[in-house]
Write a protein that holds these residues in place. Structure first.
Motif, PDB file in Angstrom:
ATOM      1  N   ARG A 270       0.799  -1.234   0.000  1.00 47.84           N
ATOM      2  CA  ARG A 270       0.000   0.000   0.000  1.00 47.84           C
ATOM      3  C   ARG A 270       0.834   1.287   0.000  1.00 47.84           C
ATOM      4  N   ARG A 271       2.049   1.191  -0.574  1.00 47.57           N
ATOM      5  CA  ARG A 271       2.895   2.382  -0.672  1.00 47.57           C
ATOM      6  C   ARG A 271       2.522   3.149  -1.934  1.00 47.57           C
ATOM      7  N   TRP A 272       2.812   4.446  -1.960  1.00 47.08           N
ATOM      8  CA  TRP A 272       2.572   5.245  -3.155  1.00 47.08           C
ATOM      9  C   TRP A 272       3.666   4.976  -4.177  1.00 47.08           C
ATOM     10  N   ILE A 273       3.252   4.662  -5.415  1.00 42.65           N
ATOM     11  CA  ILE A 273       4.168   4.326  -6.509  1.00 42.65           C
ATOM     12  C   ILE A 273       3.611   4.892  -7.816  1.00 42.65           C
ATOM     13  N   ILE A 274       4.339   4.674  -8.907  1.00 43.48           N
ATOM     14  CA  ILE A 274       3.807   4.985 -10.236  1.00 43.48           C
ATOM     15  C   ILE A 274       3.443   3.657 -10.910  1.00 43.48           C
ATOM     16  N   PRO A 275       2.527   3.682 -11.891  1.00 44.86           N
ATOM     17  CA  PRO A 275       2.230   2.452 -12.638  1.00 44.86           C
ATOM     18  C   PRO A 275       3.476   1.957 -13.359  1.00 44.86           C
ATOM     19  N   LYS A 276       3.716   0.653 -13.271  1.00 49.28           N
ATOM     20  CA  LYS A 276       4.881   0.076 -13.951  1.00 49.28           C
ATOM     21  C   LYS A 276       4.668  -1.407 -14.165  1.00 49.28           C
TER      22      LYS A 276
ATOM     23  N   PHE B 158      14.845   4.495 -12.288  1.00 47.79           N
ATOM     24  CA  PHE B 158      15.024   4.250 -10.858  1.00 47.79           C
ATOM     25  C   PHE B 158      15.018   2.761 -10.566  1.00 47.79           C
ATOM     26  N   GLY B 159      15.657   2.403  -9.476  1.00 48.29           N
ATOM     27  CA  GLY B 159      15.703   1.011  -9.061  1.00 48.29           C
ATOM     28  C   GLY B 159      14.890   0.808  -7.793  1.00 48.29           C
ATOM     29  N   TYR B 160      14.385  -0.405  -7.614  1.00 51.85           N
ATOM     30  CA  TYR B 160      13.679  -0.745  -6.384  1.00 51.85           C
ATOM     31  C   TYR B 160      13.719  -2.254  -6.190  1.00 51.85           C
ATOM     32  N   THR B 161      13.379  -2.689  -5.005  1.00 50.70           N
ATOM     33  CA  THR B 161      13.322  -4.116  -4.697  1.00 50.70           C
ATOM     34  C   THR B 161      11.871  -4.551  -4.685  1.00 50.70           C
ATOM     35  N   LYS B 162      11.558  -5.577  -5.461  1.00 50.27           N
ATOM     36  CA  LYS B 162      10.216  -6.155  -5.492  1.00 50.27           C
ATOM     37  C   LYS B 162      10.155  -7.223  -4.409  1.00 50.27           C
ATOM     38  N   TYR B 163       9.043  -7.252  -3.678  1.00 50.23           N
ATOM     39  CA  TYR B 163       8.876  -8.219  -2.590  1.00 50.23           C
ATOM     40  C   TYR B 163       7.873  -9.300  -2.993  1.00 50.23           C
ATOM     41  N   ASP B 164       8.044 -10.513  -2.456  1.00 46.26           N
ATOM     42  CA  ASP B 164       7.099 -11.587  -2.753  1.00 46.26           C
ATOM     43  C   ASP B 164       5.885 -11.510  -1.821  1.00 46.26           C
ATOM     44  N   GLU B 165       4.972 -12.466  -1.967  1.00 42.76           N
ATOM     45  CA  GLU B 165       3.731 -12.458  -1.166  1.00 42.76           C
ATOM     46  C   GLU B 165       3.991 -12.535   0.336  1.00 42.76           C
ATOM     47  N   GLN B 166       5.099 -13.124   0.734  1.00 42.41           N
ATOM     48  CA  GLN B 166       5.429 -13.243   2.160  1.00 42.41           C
ATOM     49  C   GLN B 166       6.156 -12.004   2.696  1.00 42.41           C
TER      50      GLN B 166
ATOM     51  N   VAL C 241       6.578   9.058  -2.370  1.00 44.17           N
ATOM     52  CA  VAL C 241       7.208   7.816  -2.838  1.00 44.17           C
ATOM     53  C   VAL C 241       8.448   7.487  -2.004  1.00 44.17           C
ATOM     54  N   ALA C 242       8.721   6.200  -1.853  1.00 42.57           N
ATOM     55  CA  ALA C 242       9.812   5.753  -0.984  1.00 42.57           C
ATOM     56  C   ALA C 242      11.181   5.746  -1.669  1.00 42.57           C
ATOM     57  N   GLU C 243      11.202   5.490  -2.979  1.00 44.85           N
ATOM     58  CA  GLU C 243      12.476   5.310  -3.685  1.00 44.85           C
ATOM     59  C   GLU C 243      13.149   6.652  -3.952  1.00 44.85           C
ATOM     60  N   PRO C 244      14.375   6.851  -3.433  1.00 44.55           N
ATOM     61  CA  PRO C 244      15.076   8.137  -3.630  1.00 44.55           C
ATOM     62  C   PRO C 244      15.254   8.513  -5.101  1.00 44.55           C
ATOM     63  N   GLU C 245      15.551   7.518  -5.954  1.00 43.01           N
ATOM     64  CA  GLU C 245      15.752   7.823  -7.381  1.00 43.01           C
ATOM     65  C   GLU C 245      14.442   8.247  -8.039  1.00 43.01           C
ATOM     66  N   LEU C 246      13.320   7.647  -7.633  1.00 44.89           N
ATOM     67  CA  LEU C 246      12.016   8.045  -8.181  1.00 44.89           C
ATOM     68  C   LEU C 246      11.667   9.459  -7.705  1.00 44.89           C
TER      69      LEU C 246
ATOM     70  N   VAL D 199      14.853  -2.442 -12.332  1.00 42.19           N
ATOM     71  CA  VAL D 199      15.236  -1.130 -12.834  1.00 42.19           C
ATOM     72  C   VAL D 199      14.117  -0.675 -13.764  1.00 42.19           C
ATOM     73  N   VAL D 200      13.554   0.500 -13.459  1.00 45.81           N
ATOM     74  CA  VAL D 200      12.391   0.999 -14.177  1.00 45.81           C
ATOM     75  C   VAL D 200      12.772   2.204 -15.036  1.00 45.81           C
ATOM     76  N   THR D 201      12.489   2.124 -16.341  1.00 49.56           N
ATOM     77  CA  THR D 201      12.638   3.251 -17.253  1.00 49.56           C
ATOM     78  C   THR D 201      11.292   3.960 -17.301  1.00 49.56           C
ATOM     79  N   VAL D 202      11.289   5.272 -17.052  1.00 51.30           N
ATOM     80  CA  VAL D 202      10.038   6.024 -16.875  1.00 51.30           C
ATOM     81  C   VAL D 202       9.723   6.882 -18.107  1.00 51.30           C
ATOM     82  N   PHE D 203       8.460   6.770 -18.554  1.00 47.85           N
ATOM     83  CA  PHE D 203       7.966   7.539 -19.700  1.00 47.85           C
ATOM     84  C   PHE D 203       6.799   8.414 -19.260  1.00 47.85           C
TER      85      PHE D 203
END
Length: 146
Positions: free
Chosen positions: A37-43, A78-86, A129-134, A94-98
């Motif tokens: 439930r964090r604030w993010i952009i669609p990706k 920007f880069g981020y860590t994706k977490y699993d269901e647990q 948003v949590a990611e410093p690069e974003l 690494v996300v390229t933003v348009f």
């Protein structure tokens, strides 16, 4: 950056920086992530027979119900860590933003029951948003330069 990250096992994604102009000032559309439930952009992931920019526009529709004009211009990475269901770290992405200039927001869209969406000033969106690069991507975004 991308090649170095990929060598370390990073996965490529494409993101949509959804924006609109209100009284001459940009507003940024953020959505909540499904699990944390964090604030993010669609990706999302690359799609067959789809340019990176078009893949970002599809994610904007599926995750935020946003339709508009996507530009084939990278406005940041920007880069981020994706977490699993647990809730365990799963993969590095690494996300390229348009940029997507939003012309309409649908009431009914694929992920409407799984996410919230909200417009913010760029300054407030960057703080949410949590990611410093974003944060840097959002702060540096200038629709007039497109």
């Amino acid at each position: 950056l991308l090649k170095a990250e990929q060598k370390k096992g990073a996965h490529r994604q494409f993101g949509a920086l959804c924006y609109r102009m209100m009284h001459g000032k940009p507003q940024i559309l953020l959505i909540t992530s499904r699990t944390r439930r964090r604030w993010i952009i669609p990706k999302g992931w690359p799609m067959k027979r789809c340019s990176p920019a078009d893949a970002a526009a599809i994610e904007a529709w599926e995750e935020a119900g946003a339709r508009g004009k996507v530009q084939d211009v990278c406005v940041g990475v920007f880069g981020y860590t994706k977490y699993d269901e647990q809730g365990m770290p799963d993969k590095r992405c690494v996300v390229t933003v348009f940029p997507v200039k939003v012309t309409s927001l649908a009431k009914a869209y694929p992920e409407r029951k799984q996410r919230r969406r909200k417009w913010f000033s760029p300054k407030k969106a960057a703080r949410k948003v949590a990611e410093p690069e974003l944060r840097k991507v959002i702060r540096a975004f200038d629709p007039k330069s497109l």
